[in-house]
Design a protein around this motif. Structure first.
Motif, PDB file in Angstrom:
ATOM      1  N   LEU A  16      -5.350 -10.479  -9.377  1.00  9.84           N
ATOM      2  CA  LEU A  16      -4.316  -9.605  -8.852  1.00  9.84           C
ATOM      3  C   LEU A  16      -3.009  -9.810  -9.615  1.00  9.84           C
ATOM      4  N   SER A  17      -2.436  -8.739 -10.089  1.00 11.41           N
ATOM      5  CA  SER A  17      -1.200  -8.797 -10.865  1.00 11.41           C
ATOM      6  C   SER A  17       0.000  -8.878  -9.932  1.00 11.41           C
ATOM      7  N   PRO A  18       1.038  -9.614 -10.320  1.00 13.35           N
ATOM      8  CA  PRO A  18       2.259  -9.632  -9.524  1.00 13.35           C
ATOM      9  C   PRO A  18       3.026  -8.313  -9.638  1.00 13.35           C
ATOM     10  N   THR A  19       2.671  -7.496 -10.609  1.00 10.15           N
ATOM     11  CA  THR A  19       3.324  -6.200 -10.811  1.00 10.15           C
ATOM     12  C   THR A  19       2.592  -5.140 -10.002  1.00 10.15           C
ATOM     13  N   GLN A  20       3.247  -4.604  -8.997  1.00  5.97           N
ATOM     14  CA  GLN A  20       2.677  -3.578  -8.135  1.00  5.97           C
ATOM     15  C   GLN A  20       3.677  -2.440  -7.992  1.00  5.97           C
ATOM     16  N   LEU A  21       3.259  -1.330  -7.442  1.00  6.43           N
ATOM     17  CA  LEU A  21       4.107  -0.156  -7.288  1.00  6.43           C
ATOM     18  C   LEU A  21       5.056  -0.316  -6.099  1.00  6.43           C
ATOM     19  N   VAL A  78       5.871  -2.779  -4.277  1.00  8.44           N
ATOM     20  CA  VAL A  78       5.477  -3.695  -3.208  1.00  8.44           C
ATOM     21  C   VAL A  78       5.392  -5.097  -3.778  1.00  8.44           C
ATOM     22  N   GLU A  79       5.985  -6.047  -3.068  1.00  5.31           N
ATOM     23  CA  GLU A  79       5.889  -7.433  -3.504  1.00  5.31           C
ATOM     24  C   GLU A  79       4.547  -7.988  -3.054  1.00  5.31           C
ATOM     25  N   VAL A  80       3.847  -8.649  -3.955  1.00 10.00           N
ATOM     26  CA  VAL A  80       2.521  -9.175  -3.652  1.00 10.00           C
ATOM     27  C   VAL A  80       2.655 -10.574  -3.073  1.00 10.00           C
ATOM     28  N   ARG A 108      -7.442 -12.682  -4.264  1.00 10.87           N
ATOM     29  CA  ARG A 108      -6.650 -12.363  -5.450  1.00 10.87           C
ATOM     30  C   ARG A 108      -7.527 -12.113  -6.674  1.00 10.87           C
TER      31      ARG A 108
END
Length: 77
Positions: A13-18, A20-22, A28
């Motif tokens: 799972l990338s920390p970069t999301q649309l 939204v903070e992951v 993950r």
């Protein structure tokens, strides 16, 4: 390798999301398998057997206690 599997690819799972903070969580990691047409049930059965007998090559980073692996099947559509 499990018969009927063409290929597999692992993702984290990338920390970069649309927008939204992951948050850290148990799910993950993701592996996507490409499967030969008409062999889905055989592959699902083979993956289950390989998970149970320890022959499936898995990363040690998966927390099997709080989030054991789960199999979800998607078809092209």
């Amino acid at each position: 390798m499990v018969p009927g599997v063409i290929s597999g690819q692992r993702f984290v799972l990338s920390p970069t999301q649309l927008g939204v903070e992951v948050a850290e969580g148990p799910r993950r990691r993701l592996t996507i398998y490409e499967v030969e047409a008409g062999r889905v049930m055989e592959v699902v059965s083979g993956l289950g057997a390989a998970l149970r007998d320890g022959t499936l090559d898995q990363t040690e980073l998966i927390d099997r206690t709080s989030a054991p692996p789960e199999v979800v099947v998607y078809e092209a559509g």
